[in-house]
Scaffold this motif. Structure first.
Motif, PDB file in Angstrom:
ATOM      1  N   MET A   1      44.118 -65.043 -55.053  1.00  0.00           N
ATOM      2  CA  MET A   1      44.272 -63.576 -54.205  1.00  0.00           C
ATOM      3  C   MET A   1      44.898 -62.780 -55.158  1.00  0.00           C
ATOM      4  O   MET A   1      44.527 -61.407 -54.836  1.00  0.00           O
ATOM      5  CB  MET A   1      45.480 -64.179 -53.016  1.00  0.00           C
ATOM      6  CG  MET A   1      44.805 -64.953 -51.857  1.00  0.00           C
ATOM      7  SD  MET A   1      46.090 -65.378 -50.568  1.00  0.00           S
ATOM      8  CE  MET A   1      47.438 -65.238 -51.193  1.00  0.00           C
ATOM      9  N   VAL A   2      45.854 -63.054 -56.042  1.00  0.00           N
ATOM     10  CA  VAL A   2      46.334 -62.020 -56.965  1.00  0.00           C
ATOM     11  C   VAL A   2      45.339 -61.450 -57.908  1.00  0.00           C
ATOM     12  O   VAL A   2      44.973 -60.225 -57.927  1.00  0.00           O
ATOM     13  CB  VAL A   2      47.446 -62.853 -57.883  1.00  0.00           C
ATOM     14  CG1 VAL A   2      47.818 -61.915 -59.045  1.00  0.00           C
ATOM     15  CG2 VAL A   2      48.618 -63.213 -57.035  1.00  0.00           C
ATOM     16  N   SER A   3      44.397 -62.385 -58.237  1.00  0.00           N
ATOM     17  CA  SER A   3      43.232 -61.774 -59.146  1.00  0.00           C
ATOM     18  C   SER A   3      42.059 -60.941 -58.262  1.00  0.00           C
ATOM     19  O   SER A   3      41.957 -59.672 -58.868  1.00  0.00           O
ATOM     20  CB  SER A   3      42.125 -62.994 -59.746  1.00  0.00           C
ATOM     21  OG  SER A   3      43.202 -63.695 -60.685  1.00  0.00           O
ATOM     22  N   LEU A   4      41.958 -61.364 -56.940  1.00  0.00           N
ATOM     23  CA  LEU A   4      40.958 -60.525 -56.280  1.00  0.00           C
ATOM     24  C   LEU A   4      41.628 -59.096 -55.974  1.00  0.00           C
ATOM     25  O   LEU A   4      40.896 -58.120 -55.823  1.00  0.00           O
ATOM     26  CB  LEU A   4      40.463 -61.409 -55.272  1.00  0.00           C
ATOM     27  CG  LEU A   4      39.536 -62.340 -55.354  1.00  0.00           C
ATOM     28  CD1 LEU A   4      39.041 -63.089 -54.030  1.00  0.00           C
ATOM     29  CD2 LEU A   4      38.279 -62.010 -56.068  1.00  0.00           C
ATOM     30  N   THR A   5      42.814 -59.058 -55.632  1.00  0.00           N
ATOM     31  CA  THR A   5      43.796 -57.976 -55.175  1.00  0.00           C
ATOM     32  C   THR A   5      43.698 -57.037 -56.385  1.00  0.00           C
ATOM     33  O   THR A   5      43.614 -55.829 -56.379  1.00  0.00           O
ATOM     34  CB  THR A   5      44.983 -58.441 -54.755  1.00  0.00           C
ATOM     35  OG1 THR A   5      44.852 -59.082 -53.580  1.00  0.00           O
ATOM     36  CG2 THR A   5      45.697 -57.016 -54.118  1.00  0.00           C
ATOM     37  N   LEU A   6      44.229 -57.431 -57.603  1.00  0.00           N
ATOM     38  CA  LEU A   6      44.060 -56.554 -58.656  1.00  0.00           C
ATOM     39  C   LEU A   6      42.751 -56.205 -59.114  1.00  0.00           C
ATOM     40  O   LEU A   6      42.669 -55.034 -59.238  1.00  0.00           O
ATOM     41  CB  LEU A   6      44.615 -57.359 -60.057  1.00  0.00           C
ATOM     42  CG  LEU A   6      44.640 -56.605 -61.281  1.00  0.00           C
ATOM     43  CD1 LEU A   6      45.612 -55.500 -61.176  1.00  0.00           C
ATOM     44  CD2 LEU A   6      44.931 -57.761 -62.578  1.00  0.00           C
ATOM     45  N   LEU A   7      41.562 -56.838 -58.804  1.00  0.00           N
ATOM     46  CA  LEU A   7      40.239 -56.324 -58.708  1.00  0.00           C
ATOM     47  C   LEU A   7      39.866 -55.174 -58.054  1.00  0.00           C
ATOM     48  O   LEU A   7      39.387 -54.262 -58.505  1.00  0.00           O
ATOM     49  CB  LEU A   7      39.394 -57.416 -58.777  1.00  0.00           C
ATOM     50  CG  LEU A   7      37.737 -57.161 -58.815  1.00  0.00           C
ATOM     51  CD1 LEU A   7      37.420 -56.538 -60.523  1.00  0.00           C
ATOM     52  CD2 LEU A   7      36.756 -58.401 -58.719  1.00  0.00           C
ATOM     53  N   VAL A   8      40.432 -55.364 -56.777  1.00  0.00           N
ATOM     54  CA  VAL A   8      40.308 -54.492 -55.755  1.00  0.00           C
ATOM     55  C   VAL A   8      41.000 -53.280 -56.097  1.00  0.00           C
ATOM     56  O   VAL A   8      40.303 -51.971 -55.932  1.00  0.00           O
ATOM     57  CB  VAL A   8      40.599 -54.787 -54.176  1.00  0.00           C
ATOM     58  CG1 VAL A   8      40.798 -53.691 -53.325  1.00  0.00           C
ATOM     59  CG2 VAL A   8      39.671 -55.904 -53.816  1.00  0.00           C
ATOM     60  N   ALA A   9      42.361 -53.171 -56.522  1.00  0.00           N
ATOM     61  CA  ALA A   9      42.965 -52.151 -56.985  1.00  0.00           C
ATOM     62  C   ALA A   9      42.203 -51.323 -58.006  1.00  0.00           C
ATOM     63  O   ALA A   9      42.177 -49.997 -58.122  1.00  0.00           O
ATOM     64  CB  ALA A   9      44.377 -52.603 -57.612  1.00  0.00           C
ATOM     65  N   VAL A  10      41.747 -52.008 -58.987  1.00  0.00           N
ATOM     66  CA  VAL A  10      41.052 -51.105 -60.048  1.00  0.00           C
ATOM     67  C   VAL A  10      39.687 -50.789 -59.674  1.00  0.00           C
ATOM     68  O   VAL A  10      39.589 -49.352 -59.906  1.00  0.00           O
ATOM     69  CB  VAL A  10      40.685 -52.461 -61.235  1.00  0.00           C
ATOM     70  CG1 VAL A  10      39.720 -51.590 -62.260  1.00  0.00           C
ATOM     71  CG2 VAL A  10      42.221 -52.900 -62.047  1.00  0.00           C
ATOM     72  N   LEU A  11      39.102 -51.328 -58.790  1.00  0.00           N
ATOM     73  CA  LEU A  11      37.767 -50.684 -58.344  1.00  0.00           C
ATOM     74  C   LEU A  11      38.109 -49.573 -57.479  1.00  0.00           C
ATOM     75  O   LEU A  11      37.498 -48.497 -57.420  1.00  0.00           O
ATOM     76  CB  LEU A  11      37.163 -51.708 -57.412  1.00  0.00           C
ATOM     77  CG  LEU A  11      36.397 -52.804 -58.102  1.00  0.00           C
ATOM     78  CD1 LEU A  11      35.821 -54.084 -57.289  1.00  0.00           C
ATOM     79  CD2 LEU A  11      35.245 -52.189 -59.032  1.00  0.00           C
ATOM     80  N   LEU A  12      39.303 -49.519 -56.501  1.00  0.00           N
ATOM     81  CA  LEU A  12      39.759 -48.342 -55.704  1.00  0.00           C
ATOM     82  C   LEU A  12      40.157 -47.298 -56.618  1.00  0.00           C
ATOM     83  O   LEU A  12      39.574 -46.022 -56.545  1.00  0.00           O
ATOM     84  CB  LEU A  12      40.792 -48.771 -55.101  1.00  0.00           C
ATOM     85  CG  LEU A  12      40.454 -49.534 -53.744  1.00  0.00           C
ATOM     86  CD1 LEU A  12      41.912 -50.157 -53.018  1.00  0.00           C
ATOM     87  CD2 LEU A  12      39.698 -48.589 -52.645  1.00  0.00           C
ATOM     88  N   LEU A  13      40.850 -47.442 -57.963  1.00  0.00           N
ATOM     89  CA  LEU A  13      41.245 -46.466 -58.775  1.00  0.00           C
ATOM     90  C   LEU A  13      40.068 -45.683 -59.292  1.00  0.00           C
ATOM     91  O   LEU A  13      39.820 -44.500 -59.321  1.00  0.00           O
ATOM     92  CB  LEU A  13      42.206 -47.112 -59.720  1.00  0.00           C
ATOM     93  CG  LEU A  13      42.770 -45.987 -60.679  1.00  0.00           C
ATOM     94  CD1 LEU A  13      43.681 -45.162 -59.881  1.00  0.00           C
ATOM     95  CD2 LEU A  13      43.641 -46.531 -61.845  1.00  0.00           C
ATOM     96  N   VAL A  14      39.062 -46.636 -59.784  1.00  0.00           N
ATOM     97  CA  VAL A  14      37.867 -46.009 -60.634  1.00  0.00           C
ATOM     98  C   VAL A  14      36.949 -45.418 -59.514  1.00  0.00           C
ATOM     99  O   VAL A  14      36.740 -44.163 -59.973  1.00  0.00           O
ATOM    100  CB  VAL A  14      37.076 -47.253 -61.251  1.00  0.00           C
ATOM    101  CG1 VAL A  14      35.743 -46.902 -61.798  1.00  0.00           C
ATOM    102  CG2 VAL A  14      38.016 -47.833 -62.427  1.00  0.00           C
ATOM    103  N   THR A  15      36.691 -45.908 -58.642  1.00  0.00           N
ATOM    104  CA  THR A  15      35.833 -45.256 -57.547  1.00  0.00           C
ATOM    105  C   THR A  15      36.362 -44.050 -57.019  1.00  0.00           C
ATOM    106  O   THR A  15      35.921 -43.044 -56.709  1.00  0.00           O
ATOM    107  CB  THR A  15      35.351 -46.131 -56.439  1.00  0.00           C
ATOM    108  OG1 THR A  15      36.389 -46.677 -55.778  1.00  0.00           O
ATOM    109  CG2 THR A  15      34.412 -47.417 -56.843  1.00  0.00           C
ATOM    110  N   GLY A  16      37.800 -43.997 -56.738  1.00  0.00           N
ATOM    111  CA  GLY A  16      38.538 -42.819 -56.143  1.00  0.00           C
ATOM    112  C   GLY A  16      38.336 -41.682 -57.234  1.00  0.00           C
ATOM    113  O   GLY A  16      38.050 -40.559 -56.901  1.00  0.00           O
TER     114      GLY A  16
END
Length: 180
Positions: A95-110
């Motif tokens: 859960m921690v790893s996937l959440t971190l991945l989602v945060a990075v993806l949101l930042l980059v796509t944003g």
């Protein structure tokens, strides 16, 4: 098949679409009520998917053993399998790893959406792209500033929002099909 027959078949399918809407809406509400359980479920589902994908890739790689990319195909399969095993047998860390991945993806796509919005500036509606980009960045910052605590709920909340939005979409489609 004629257009009338296609319309009739579509109209008859409205009940199934309404059923999908109800199931999706119920799932979304349940995920909102208990985002931790939804996050855990999403992590476990991702883990099982990676295990299935990895296992199939390993099998497929041995079927093309003489191919020059055999080693890469095998490596991809083994890594996918390991990721899946890790998520299934240690879902809290997953859960921690996937959440971190989602945060990075949101930042980059944003960031990409913000730059894209300014490139679209003469086009009507470019502001919506900018708003979407800023929203993605805000969500990423929210996750990062509440990390690792956000890991227990963020994926569940995102899943809930997705299920509810799909439920509303399916409901409108069902009502439209019923009118055919």
């Amino acid at each position: 098949m004629t257009a009338t027959a296609n319309s009739e078949n579509l109209r008859k399918s409205w009940g199934w679409m309404a059923f999908l809407a109800v199931v999706s809406l119920i799932g979304g509400v349940l995920a909102l009520v208990n985002p931790f359980a939804a996050t855990l479920a999403a992590t476990l589902m991702a883990g099982w998917f990676f295990m299935l994908l990895g296992g199939l890739q390993v099998i497929q790689s041995f079927q093309v053993q003489g191919w020059g990319g055999f080693l890469w195909a095998l490596l991809f399969g083994v890594l996918s399998l390991l990721v899946g095993i890790s998520l299934v047998f240690n879902p809290l860390a997953g859960m921690v790893s996937l959440t971190l991945l989602v945060a990075v993806l949101l930042l980059v796509t944003g960031a990409i959406k913000v730059f894209y919005a300014f490139a679209l500036r003469p086009v009507t509606g470019w502001g919506w792209v900018l708003v979407s980009g800023i929203l993605s960045i805000v969500l990423a910052v929210f996750i990062f500033t509440n990390f690792p605590y956000a890991a227990g709920t963020v994926l569940g909340i995102f899943l809930a929002v997705e299920l509810i939005s799909n439920g509303v979409l399916f409901l409108f489609i069902a009502l439209g099909l019923r009118q055919l």
